[in-house]
Design an enzyme around this catalytic site. Structure first.
Site, PDB file in Angstrom:
ATOM      1  N   ALA A   1       0.833  -1.211   0.000  1.00  0.00           N
ATOM      2  CA  ALA A   1       0.000   0.000   0.000  1.00  0.00           C
ATOM      3  C   ALA A   1       0.873   1.268   0.000  1.00  0.00           C
ATOM      4  O   ALA A   1       0.778   2.099  -0.912  1.00  0.00           O
ATOM      5  CB  ALA A   1      -0.929  -0.026   1.211  1.00  0.00           C
TER       6      ALA A   1
ATOM      7  N   ASN B   1       4.915   2.297  10.717  1.00  0.00           N
ATOM      8  CA  ASN B   1       4.270   2.807  11.918  1.00  0.00           C
ATOM      9  C   ASN B   1       5.041   2.375  13.158  1.00  0.00           C
ATOM     10  O   ASN B   1       5.911   1.502  13.099  1.00  0.00           O
ATOM     11  CB  ASN B   1       2.821   2.311  11.980  1.00  0.00           C
ATOM     12  CG  ASN B   1       1.881   3.253  11.235  1.00  0.00           C
ATOM     13  OD1 ASN B   1       2.052   4.469  11.281  1.00  0.00           O
ATOM     14  ND2 ASN B   1       0.902   2.703  10.542  1.00  0.00           N
TER      15      ASN B   1
ATOM     16  N   LYS C   1       1.601  10.013  16.146  1.00  0.00           N
ATOM     17  CA  LYS C   1       1.050   9.060  15.168  1.00  0.00           C
ATOM     18  C   LYS C   1       0.684   7.747  15.856  1.00  0.00           C
ATOM     19  O   LYS C   1      -0.319   7.111  15.514  1.00  0.00           O
ATOM     20  CB  LYS C   1       2.069   8.822  14.043  1.00  0.00           C
ATOM     21  CG  LYS C   1       1.619   7.823  12.989  1.00  0.00           C
ATOM     22  CD  LYS C   1       0.503   8.357  12.115  1.00  0.00           C
ATOM     23  CE  LYS C   1      -0.290   7.310  11.375  1.00  0.00           C
ATOM     24  NZ  LYS C   1       0.389   6.598  10.335  1.00  0.00           N
TER      25      LYS C   1
HETATM   26  N1  LIG Z   1      -1.553   1.316   4.658  1.00  0.00           N
HETATM   27  C1  LIG Z   1      -1.610   2.468   5.299  1.00  0.00           C
HETATM   28  O1  LIG Z   1      -2.579   3.239   5.141  1.00  0.00           O
HETATM   29  C2  LIG Z   1      -0.505   2.888   6.209  1.00  0.00           C
HETATM   30  C3  LIG Z   1       0.524   2.036   6.553  1.00  0.00           C
HETATM   31  N2  LIG Z   1       1.548   2.510   7.354  1.00  0.00           N
HETATM   32  C4  LIG Z   1       2.653   1.641   7.730  1.00  0.00           C
HETATM   33  O2  LIG Z   1       3.472   1.430   6.583  1.00  0.00           O
HETATM   34  C5  LIG Z   1       4.102   0.137   6.656  1.00  0.00           C
HETATM   35  C6  LIG Z   1       3.744  -0.635   5.391  1.00  0.00           C
HETATM   36  O3  LIG Z   1       2.349  -0.871   5.430  1.00  0.00           O
HETATM   37  P1  LIG Z   1       1.483  -1.235   4.140  1.00  0.00           P
HETATM   38  O4  LIG Z   1       2.023  -0.582   2.954  1.00  0.00           O
HETATM   39  O5  LIG Z   1       0.080  -1.000   4.525  1.00  0.00           O
HETATM   40  O6  LIG Z   1       1.756  -2.801   4.053  1.00  0.00           O
HETATM   41  P2  LIG Z   1       1.402  -3.808   2.863  1.00  0.00           P
HETATM   42  O7  LIG Z   1       1.175  -5.129   3.506  1.00  0.00           O
HETATM   43  O8  LIG Z   1       0.352  -3.246   1.982  1.00  0.00           O
HETATM   44  O9  LIG Z   1       2.738  -3.851   2.045  1.00  0.00           O
HETATM   45  C7  LIG Z   1       3.899  -4.489   2.497  1.00  0.00           C
HETATM   46  C8  LIG Z   1       4.602  -5.008   1.279  1.00  0.00           C
HETATM   47  O10 LIG Z   1       5.833  -5.567   1.668  1.00  0.00           O
HETATM   48  C9  LIG Z   1       6.046  -6.721   0.866  1.00  0.00           C
HETATM   49  N3  LIG Z   1       7.059  -7.546   1.504  1.00  0.00           N
HETATM   50  C10 LIG Z   1       7.003  -8.199   2.673  1.00  0.00           C
HETATM   51  N4  LIG Z   1       8.174  -8.798   2.925  1.00  0.00           N
HETATM   52  C11 LIG Z   1       8.984  -8.516   1.884  1.00  0.00           C
HETATM   53  C12 LIG Z   1      10.318  -8.854   1.557  1.00  0.00           C
HETATM   54  N5  LIG Z   1      11.055  -9.609   2.371  1.00  0.00           N
HETATM   55  N6  LIG Z   1      10.828  -8.378   0.412  1.00  0.00           N
HETATM   56  C13 LIG Z   1      10.095  -7.615  -0.427  1.00  0.00           C
HETATM   57  N7  LIG Z   1       8.821  -7.257  -0.173  1.00  0.00           N
HETATM   58  C14 LIG Z   1       8.275  -7.706   0.968  1.00  0.00           C
HETATM   59  C15 LIG Z   1       4.682  -7.345   0.820  1.00  0.00           C
HETATM   60  O11 LIG Z   1       4.635  -8.292  -0.225  1.00  0.00           O
HETATM   61  P3  LIG Z   1       3.580  -9.510  -0.288  1.00  0.00           P
HETATM   62  O12 LIG Z   1       2.515  -8.996  -1.187  1.00  0.00           O
HETATM   63  O13 LIG Z   1       4.390 -10.588  -0.866  1.00  0.00           O
HETATM   64  O14 LIG Z   1       3.114  -9.751   1.109  1.00  0.00           O
HETATM   65  C16 LIG Z   1       3.842  -6.111   0.534  1.00  0.00           C
HETATM   66  O15 LIG Z   1       3.845  -5.806  -0.843  1.00  0.00           O
HETATM   67  C17 LIG Z   1       3.566  -0.508   7.934  1.00  0.00           C
HETATM   68  O16 LIG Z   1       4.447  -0.293   9.003  1.00  0.00           O
HETATM   69  C18 LIG Z   1       2.247   0.243   8.194  1.00  0.00           C
HETATM   70  O17 LIG Z   1       1.866   0.252   9.541  1.00  0.00           O
HETATM   71  C19 LIG Z   1       1.605   3.799   7.780  1.00  0.00           C
HETATM   72  C20 LIG Z   1       0.606   4.668   7.448  1.00  0.00           C
HETATM   73  C21 LIG Z   1      -0.550   4.281   6.712  1.00  0.00           C
HETATM   74  C1  LIG Z   2      -3.757   6.142  10.449  1.00  0.00           C
HETATM   75  C2  LIG Z   2      -3.665   5.302   9.210  1.00  0.00           C
HETATM   76  C3  LIG Z   2      -4.979   4.719   8.910  1.00  0.00           C
HETATM   77  C4  LIG Z   2      -3.406   6.154   8.011  1.00  0.00           C
HETATM   78  O1  LIG Z   2      -2.444   7.149   8.203  1.00  0.00           O
HETATM   79  C5  LIG Z   2      -2.554   4.309   9.390  1.00  0.00           C
HETATM   80  O2  LIG Z   2      -1.506   4.645   9.876  1.00  0.00           O
HETATM   81  C6  LIG Z   2      -2.691   2.905   8.999  1.00  0.00           C
HETATM   82  O3  LIG Z   2      -3.619   2.545   8.272  1.00  0.00           O
HETATM   83  O4  LIG Z   2      -1.834   2.113   9.397  1.00  0.00           O
END
Ligand SMILES: NC(=O)C1=CN([C@@H]2O[C@H](COP(=O)(O)OP(=O)(O)OC[C@H]3O[C@@H](n4cnc5c(N)ncnc54)[C@H](OP(=O)(O)O)[C@@H]3O)[C@@H](O)[C@H]2O)C=CC1
Ligand SMILES: CC(C)(CO)C(=O)C(=O)O
Length: 288
Positions: A11, A98, A175
């Site tokens: 994401a 996060n 946050k």
């Molecule tokens: N989504 C949100 O709105 C928000 C998220 N965050 C934080 O951001 C961080 C990421 O979250 P988010 O993007 O939601 O997570 P996702 O699960 O959407 O994405 C994580 C990605 O990492 C990949 N991955 C996992 N392990 C590996 C590896 N060893 N090598 C390469 N790729 C890998 C996964 O692949 P696979 O598809 O194979 O699992 C997936 O594509 C977290 O800490 C979250 O708390 C912060 C703010 C908002």
């Molecule tokens: C607060 C929020 C929803 C977006 O910033 C977030 O951090 C998450 O989805 O992990």
């Protein structure tokens, strides 16, 4: 042209990749577990599609100037497996996750002076591996130091805003207050606005109060007004606003319970601060 690797194009990584690539100012490579032909972020301004360069094995990864880690917090070792080939002597590793333990998580893998913790305020959800729904514009907060200032330059000419702070610790704890409260959505499998229910809001407020108490003991500056600010933000969220913990539970993926609520219990114990609401949430989600 800065060379940028994004480890974990889910994401957050997927959204950042599309925005960085569309500037044409960066040489971006995605480090993923499977190939991606076209990556699309659905944004408020319409879809943003790119054809990324993707590597699926660390030994095929190039050396870069910047590594952006956007994997989940529970698998630092999995992300770090990419660092060997990606990192040269001057590569900076930005951790966009996060929680408040960015440095602790990666300290075994990256020298402290090349690690840049980032607070991510950007709501996004993976609909399919190559399709991300971006729900908010995005704000990335970093320390006001050399790496922080260089990092903000990467996002010039994008709609992702950046912010430099001289108190990163407080920014990360602010946050965490939002994320800690979000556990009620994950428990109930209901969107953020579930706190329009006053009983649920009271529970979320108690979770935030515990977080503030522990954060202050850790040295963060957190006003009392944060409790109501967090709940008001959730109450105003649209009915489709799903936080990433909720999304993970709904999809049957591992959850970041420890980084978002477990840390409050652990650090609370260290300071002798009771955190019963966070502890209960951790117990319930862990048992699921
Ligand atoms: N989504 C949100 O709105 C928000 C998220 N965050 C934080 O951001 C961080 C990421 O979250 P988010 O993007 O939601 O997570 P996702 O699960 O959407 O994405 C994580 C990605 O990492 C990949 N991955 C996992 N392990 C590996 C590896 N060893 N090598 C390469 N790729 C890998 C996964 O692949 P696979 O598809 O194979 O699992 C997936 O594509 C977290 O800490 C979250 O708390 C912060 C703010 C908002
Ligand atoms: C607060 C929020 C929803 C977006 O910033 C977030 O951090 C998450 O989805 O992990």
């Amino acid at each position: 042209m800065p060379r940028v690797a994004i480890i974990g194009p889910g994401a957050i990584g997927g959204v950042l990749a599309t925005h960085l690539m569309q500037t044409g100012r960066h040489d971006v490579v995605l480090c993923a577990r499977r190939p991606i032909e076209v990556l699309t972020a659905e944004t408020a301004d319409g879809p943003l599609s790119v054809r990324p360069r993707v590597v699926i094995r660390p030994d095929a990864a190039p050396t870069v100037d910047w590594v952006l880690v956007t994997t989940k917090s529970y698998d630092a070792a999995g992300a770090a497996a990419w660092f060997g080939p990606l990192c040269g002597p001057a590569t900076v590793v930005a951790v966009l996750q996060n929680g408040v333990e960015h440095r602790e998580r990666f300290r075994a893998f990256v020298p402290a002076d090349r690690l840049l913790p980032v607070v991510v305020d950007l709501s996004a959800e993976r609909i399919e591996p190559s399709l991300i729904r971006q729900r908010s514009r995005g704000l990335l907060t970093v320390a006001d130091d050399r790496h922080g200032r260089d990092f903000t330059g990467l996002f010039a000419d994008t709609t992702i805003a950046t912010c430099l702070t001289d108190d990163f610790k407080s920014a990360a704890w602010r946050k965490l207050c939002v994320n800690a409260a979000g556990v009620v959505s994950a428990l109930l499998l209901r969107p953020a606005c579930v706190v329009r229910d006053e009983q649920v809001a009271q529970l979320a407020r108690a979770i935030v109060r515990e977080t503030i108490a522990v954060g202050r003991a850790e040295g963060a500056i957190l006003p009392d007004s944060l409790v109501d600010d967090v709940i008001a933000r959730e109450q105003a969220a649209p009915p489709n606003a799903i936080n990433s913990l909720h999304a993970d539970r709904a999809a049957g993926r591992p959850m970041e319970v420890d980084a978002r609520n477990g840390v409050i219990v652990r650090l609370g114990r260290k300071h002798g601060i009771a955190t019963p609401c966070n502890a209960m949430a951790v117990t319930l989600l862990t048992a699921m």
